[in-house]
Design an enzyme around this catalytic site. Structure first.
Site, PDB file in Angstrom:
ATOM      1  N   TYR A 156      63.677  65.773  32.714  1.00 53.35           N
ATOM      2  CA  TYR A 156      62.149  65.533  33.269  1.00 53.35           C
ATOM      3  C   TYR A 156      61.285  66.650  33.886  1.00 53.35           C
ATOM      4  CZ  TYR A 156      60.030  63.336  37.141  1.00 53.35           C
ATOM      5  OH  TYR A 156      58.332  62.297  37.876  1.00 53.35           O
TER       6      TYR A 156
HETATM    7  N1  LIG Z   1      57.757  57.912  42.187  1.00 55.71           N
HETATM    8  C1  LIG Z   1      57.649  59.159  41.875  1.00 55.71           C
HETATM    9  O1  LIG Z   1      58.748  60.199  42.524  1.00 55.71           O
HETATM   10  C2  LIG Z   1      57.078  60.171  41.158  1.00 55.71           C
HETATM   11  C3  LIG Z   1      56.875  61.526  41.377  1.00 55.71           C
HETATM   12  C4  LIG Z   1      56.278  62.734  40.567  1.00 55.71           C
HETATM   13  C5  LIG Z   1      55.989  61.418  39.729  1.00 55.71           C
HETATM   14  N2  LIG Z   1      55.871  60.660  38.784  1.00 55.71           N
HETATM   15  C6  LIG Z   1      55.479  60.633  38.043  1.00 55.71           C
HETATM   16  O2  LIG Z   1      54.149  59.482  38.179  1.00 55.71           O
HETATM   17  C7  LIG Z   1      54.348  58.590  37.417  1.00 55.71           C
HETATM   18  C8  LIG Z   1      54.489  56.739  37.452  1.00 55.71           C
HETATM   19  O3  LIG Z   1      55.102  56.811  38.043  1.00 55.71           O
HETATM   20  P1  LIG Z   1      55.841  55.400  38.790  1.00 55.71           P
HETATM   21  O4  LIG Z   1      56.886  56.353  39.658  1.00 55.71           O
HETATM   22  O5  LIG Z   1      54.619  55.142  39.209  1.00 55.71           O
HETATM   23  O6  LIG Z   1      57.462  54.559  38.523  1.00 55.71           O
HETATM   24  P2  LIG Z   1      57.338  53.472  37.734  1.00 55.71           P
HETATM   25  O7  LIG Z   1      58.555  53.001  37.214  1.00 55.71           O
HETATM   26  O8  LIG Z   1      56.770  52.303  39.012  1.00 55.71           O
HETATM   27  O9  LIG Z   1      55.330  52.731  36.131  1.00 55.71           O
HETATM   28  C9  LIG Z   1      55.831  53.351  35.374  1.00 55.71           C
HETATM   29  C10 LIG Z   1      55.140  52.286  34.013  1.00 55.71           C
HETATM   30  O10 LIG Z   1      55.357  53.402  33.036  1.00 55.71           O
HETATM   31  C11 LIG Z   1      55.854  52.641  32.169  1.00 55.71           C
HETATM   32  N3  LIG Z   1      56.335  52.655  31.149  1.00 55.71           N
HETATM   33  C12 LIG Z   1      57.160  53.357  30.836  1.00 55.71           C
HETATM   34  N4  LIG Z   1      57.629  54.096  29.261  1.00 55.71           N
HETATM   35  C13 LIG Z   1      56.706  54.274  28.488  1.00 55.71           C
HETATM   36  C14 LIG Z   1      56.430  54.026  27.337  1.00 55.71           C
HETATM   37  N5  LIG Z   1      56.985  54.333  26.413  1.00 55.71           N
HETATM   38  N6  LIG Z   1      55.203  53.848  27.227  1.00 55.71           N
HETATM   39  C15 LIG Z   1      54.540  52.419  28.345  1.00 55.71           C
HETATM   40  N7  LIG Z   1      54.709  52.042  29.103  1.00 55.71           N
HETATM   41  C16 LIG Z   1      55.665  53.151  29.620  1.00 55.71           C
HETATM   42  C17 LIG Z   1      56.441  51.792  32.693  1.00 55.71           C
HETATM   43  O11 LIG Z   1      56.204  50.113  31.847  1.00 55.71           O
HETATM   44  C18 LIG Z   1      55.966  51.465  33.932  1.00 55.71           C
HETATM   45  O12 LIG Z   1      54.965  49.967  34.579  1.00 55.71           O
HETATM   46  C19 LIG Z   1      55.581  58.477  36.291  1.00 55.71           C
HETATM   47  O13 LIG Z   1      54.603  59.513  35.026  1.00 55.71           O
HETATM   48  C20 LIG Z   1      56.624  59.858  37.036  1.00 55.71           C
HETATM   49  O14 LIG Z   1      56.719  60.643  36.552  1.00 55.71           O
HETATM   50  C21 LIG Z   1      56.098  60.156  39.966  1.00 55.71           C
END
Ligand SMILES: NC(=O)c1ccc[n+]([C@@H]2O[C@H](COP(=O)([O-])OP(=O)(O)OC[C@H]3O[C@@H](n4cnc5c(N)ncnc54)[C@H](O)[C@@H]3O)[C@@H](O)[C@H]2O)c1
Length: 249
Positions: A156
């Protein structure tokens, strides 16, 4: 303070917009007058999205790690909504939490297929449509993990460092155009993605945030929407922290 006209006439593609940070950004862009196309692999959530988001929304069910499906989604969105002005690339996964020397090779590849290759396919697919109008705002969602490296999250962390590097290259390539490409590096936000991570990793991430709390979806949506707006003119190829003080460089 919501400006209901900020995104009037604009069309935004939001990958991963069925949940979490992407959903928050999609909801805010819609509320601020824009049209939204959510690309996500979760077909059930997409089917229920209009009710949940509180407005009409275009959707494409796809796996962003499928390059042909992503290219087709850009065509479908352009045909349906007439333009593509904004990309919020939020789809992502964490992968499991073993140390690097025990990391399953297939899991490592899966994290890169989604977080790096999928984000590359998405950026690659929308830029030609933005160039048609010489206007675009790209906001790639990286992570503080890409700057600092979280233990037991090597795939990651490496994948998010790649997102930062990709965005820096793309922003420079487009600098003489009307397209701005930036990324954000959030610290932990309490969204469904945390179900993919073990408790020790969650505790570690919280312990690193000087504010002593997780960020919120709304806080991230606010920064994303600023970077997706016309106001951003002199920032490109840049990385914007949103980390409660965790990131110091
Ligand atoms: N939540 C955190 O702590 C955090 C912190 C830093 C960065 N992020 C990043 O933010 C972004 C969003 O994360 P989140 O927390 O909203 O997560 P989440 O799991 O709530 O949402 C992620 C979404 O991406 C979709 N997804 C995953 N793989 C996919 C694929 N192969 N094709 C199409 N859709 C796909 C999922 O179905 C989901 O709807 C991510 O890139 C994550 O790495 C999150």
């Amino acid at each position: 303070m919501v400006d209901t006209t900020r995104f009037e006439g604009r069309v935004a593609v939001i990958t991963g917009g069925a949940s979490g940070i992407g959903f928050g950004a999609a909801q805010r862009i819609l509320r601020e007058g824009g049209k939204v196309s959510v690309w996500d692999r979760d077909a059930a959530s997409l089917a229920a999205l209009a009710d949940k988001i509180g407005g009409a929304v275009h959707t494409v069910a796809l796996d962003i790690s499928d390059a042909a499906a992503v290219a087709q989604a850009a065509e479908t969105t352009f045909a349906a909504l007439g333009r593509i002005d904004i990309l919020v690339a939020s789809a992502g996964i964490t992968g499991p939490n073993p140390p690097l020397w025990e990391y399953p090779v297939e899991a490592w590849k899966q994290v890169f297929d989604v977080n790096v290759h999928g984000l590359f396919y998405t950026n690659r697919a929308v830029v030609p449509f933005m160039l048609k109008n010489d206007y675009g705002r790209i906001v790639n969602i990286a992570s503080v993990a890409g700057k600092e490296g979280n233990p037991n999250m090597s795939a990651y962390s490496a994948s998010k460092a790649a997102v930062i590097g990709l965005t820096k290259s793309l922003g420079k390539e487009l600098a003489k155009t009307g397209i701005r490409a930036n990324c954000i590096t959030p610290a932990t936000v309490d969204t469904p993605i945390l179900k993919q991570v073990n408790q020790a990793a969650i505790d570690y991430m919280l312990s690193k945030i000087p504010m002593g709390r997780f960020g919120t979806v709304d806080e991230n949506a606010a920064l994303i929407c600023f970077l997706a707006s016309e106001e951003v003119t002199f920032s490109t190829a840049a990385t914007f922290d949103i980390s409660g003080g965790r990131t110091t460089f």
